[in-house]
Design an enzyme around this catalytic site. Structure first.
Site, short mmCIF file in Angstrom:
data_model
loop_
_atom_site.label_atom_id
_atom_site.label_comp_id
_atom_site.label_asym_id
_atom_site.label_seq_id
_atom_site.Cartn_x
_atom_site.Cartn_y
_atom_site.Cartn_z
N ALA A 1 -1.39 11.59 -2.88
CA ALA A 1 -1.56 10.97 -1.56
C ALA A 1 -0.56 11.46 -0.53
O ALA A 1 -0.89 11.65 0.64
CB ALA A 1 -1.44 9.45 -1.70
N CYS B 1 12.81 22.39 -4.11
CA CYS B 1 13.22 22.11 -5.49
C CYS B 1 13.53 20.63 -5.65
O CYS B 1 14.22 20.05 -4.82
CB CYS B 1 14.43 22.95 -5.82
N THR C 1 -0.80 -2.73 -13.43
CA THR C 1 -1.34 -3.25 -12.18
C THR C 1 -1.33 -2.16 -11.12
O THR C 1 -0.33 -1.47 -10.95
CB THR C 1 -0.51 -4.47 -11.72
N GLY D 1 0.67 13.22 -8.08
CA GLY D 1 0.10 14.48 -8.56
C GLY D 1 0.63 14.85 -9.93
O GLY D 1 -0.11 15.36 -10.79
N THR D 2 1.91 14.58 -10.16
CA THR D 2 2.50 14.94 -11.46
C THR D 2 1.79 14.19 -12.58
O THR D 2 1.38 14.80 -13.58
CB THR D 2 4.01 14.60 -11.46
N ASN E 1 1.57 25.94 -3.52
CA ASN E 1 2.46 25.17 -2.66
C ASN E 1 3.41 26.04 -1.84
O ASN E 1 3.82 25.66 -0.75
CB ASN E 1 3.26 24.16 -3.49
N1 PLP Z 1 1.16 20.08 -7.76
C1 PLP Z 1 1.52 20.76 -6.67
C2 PLP Z 1 0.84 22.05 -6.37
C3 PLP Z 1 2.53 20.29 -5.83
O1 PLP Z 1 2.87 20.99 -4.76
C4 PLP Z 1 3.15 19.05 -6.15
C5 PLP Z 1 4.25 18.53 -5.31
O2 PLP Z 1 4.97 19.27 -4.69
C6 PLP Z 1 2.73 18.36 -7.29
C7 PLP Z 1 1.74 18.89 -8.07
C8 PLP Z 1 3.36 17.05 -7.68
O3 PLP Z 1 2.82 16.00 -6.92
P1 PLP Z 1 3.61 14.60 -6.80
O4 PLP Z 1 4.79 14.86 -5.94
O5 PLP Z 1 2.63 13.67 -6.16
O6 PLP Z 1 3.96 14.18 -8.17
#
Ligand code: PLP
Length: 374
Positions: free
Chosen positions: A193, A315, A230, A69-70, A144
């Protein structure tokens, strides 16, 4: 006894996703190879892409796999910067993955305030969009810490009228509520994921026709040149399987709202404040704050009873900080006392009840000790 109610930090891997990892691990192919093993790996990646696209309600070709997600958020933000967007508006309750990547662009970053329920102030947004320069607006679909769902579709009307770019972080919403990329009016949308039962370290960015994605990583031509390297075939295959299971299990997730609300009623009766109670929320997330009972002590108290939850935000440094989200909701006094309980695909009603029993008992012990000391 061990009860896991911290799905918003990470969800346990679904058995079918673990199986998909095992299968992919023993098939040796690189999806870019033209031989049989390579073609087999390509099939795994493309099947997963179709499932992830279905989960987000987008065309298959709109999905770019990332390392999580990041990175998906970073790719969207960097792409908007590269496309010449002059400023960024981020909601005050965005995840650090959005706020820190926005700051890293060096562009002017404006903070979109939220109300006491944690919902973005669209009147403020309309005014801000009328300012100088085309804006990237980052508004998460669901928070979150509180599970509060943002009015992304309404925001998109404002963003479109101002010729802006709407980026929606749907990392927490995916697999918990239905997502329809087009109905949301998003330009880009981030997924991860591991929040829905796949593996950690895999994510995706969905991009609509108005969004031109930048090349963030240079190297090979994978992901149609949008993300070199890859592919993580086992992780991507598991993501596809988990995305399908999550989509098919949305009703299981919805059912948790009743259990969540029963827990909410119990903690409120004991004196806690439920966060975002008046807003639309994810069905399996409960954020609350118990004045005088620190987040850290609550997490430890429940852990001793075998129940795993998080302080307001899990955190990344492992330390418990006062919740920035609760502060943004103008509830700064409650920020050091926030707790998050989040269920998921394997949670049962008994888990939620046990959590309530343990929390009430721990809270009573804590208040009794404070009375003795006073
Ligand atoms: N965005 C939100 C709202 C999240 O809660 C999180 C993870 O806690 C992320 C992004 C980051 O995702 P990832 O851990 O897959 O990098």
């Amino acid at each position: 006894m061990s009860i896991y109610l911290d799905y918003n930090a990470t969800a346990p891997v679904r058995p079918e996703a673990a199986e998909a990892v095992a299968v992919a691990l023993v098939s040796a192919g690189n999806p870019s190879s033209v031989h049989a093993a390579g073609r087999a790996a390509r099939v795994l990646v493309e099947d997963a892409r179709a499932e992830v696209a279905e989960l987000a309600g987008v065309k298959v070709g709109s999905i770019v796999f990332t390392s999580g997600g990041t990175e998906a958020n970073a790719l969207a933000i960097e792409s908007a910067r590269a496309a010449g967007f002059a400023r960024i508006i981020v909601s005050a309750v965005e995840h650090d993955a959005v706020i820190e990547n926005a700051n890293a662009t060096g562009l002017c970053v404006e903070i979109l305030p939220v109300d006491g329920e944690g919902v973005a102030d669209l009147a403020w947004l309309a005014k801000a969009l009328a300012g100088e320069g085309r804006a990237l607006v980052c508004l998460m679909l669901a928070n979150n810490e509180t599970g509060v769902i943002q009015p992304a579709a309404q925001a998109s009307e404002l963003v479109r009228a101002a010729d802006g770019w709407l980026h929606v972080d749907a990392v927490q919403a995916a697999g918990k509520i239905a997502i329809d990329f087009n109905a949301l009016g998003a330009d880009t949308l981030a997924l991860s994921a591991h929040k829905l039962g796949g593996m950690q370290g895999v994510g995706a960015l969905a991009a609509g026709p108005r969004a031109t994605l930048a090349r963030r990583l240079h190297g090979g031509g994978q992901e149609r040149g949008r993300r070199a390297g890859t592919e993580n075939v086992p992780g991507i295959a598991a993501f596809g399987v988990a995305a399908r299971a999550a989509r098919e299990g949305l009703d299981v997730m919805a059912a948790q709202a009743v259990w969540r609300d029963r827990l909410a009623a119990r903690v409120a009766e004991a004196g806690a404040t439920v966060l975002g109670e008046g807003a639309a929320r994810l069905p399996q997330t409960l954020g609350f704050a118990a004045p005088g009972y620190s987040s850290e002590l609550q997490v430890m108290g429940l852990d001793l009873a075998g129940i795993m939850v998080s302080a307001g935000a899990a955190c990344s440094s492992g330390k418990v900080k006062a919740s920035r989200v609760v502060q943004a909701m103008a509830l700064a006094d409650l920020a050091p006392y926030a707790l998050r309980v989040s269920g998921g695909w394997a949670s049962s009603e008994a888990d939620w009840i046990a959590c309530g029993d343990a929390w009430v008992a721990a809270y009573e012990r804590h208040t009794a000790r404070r009375r003795e000391v006073a």
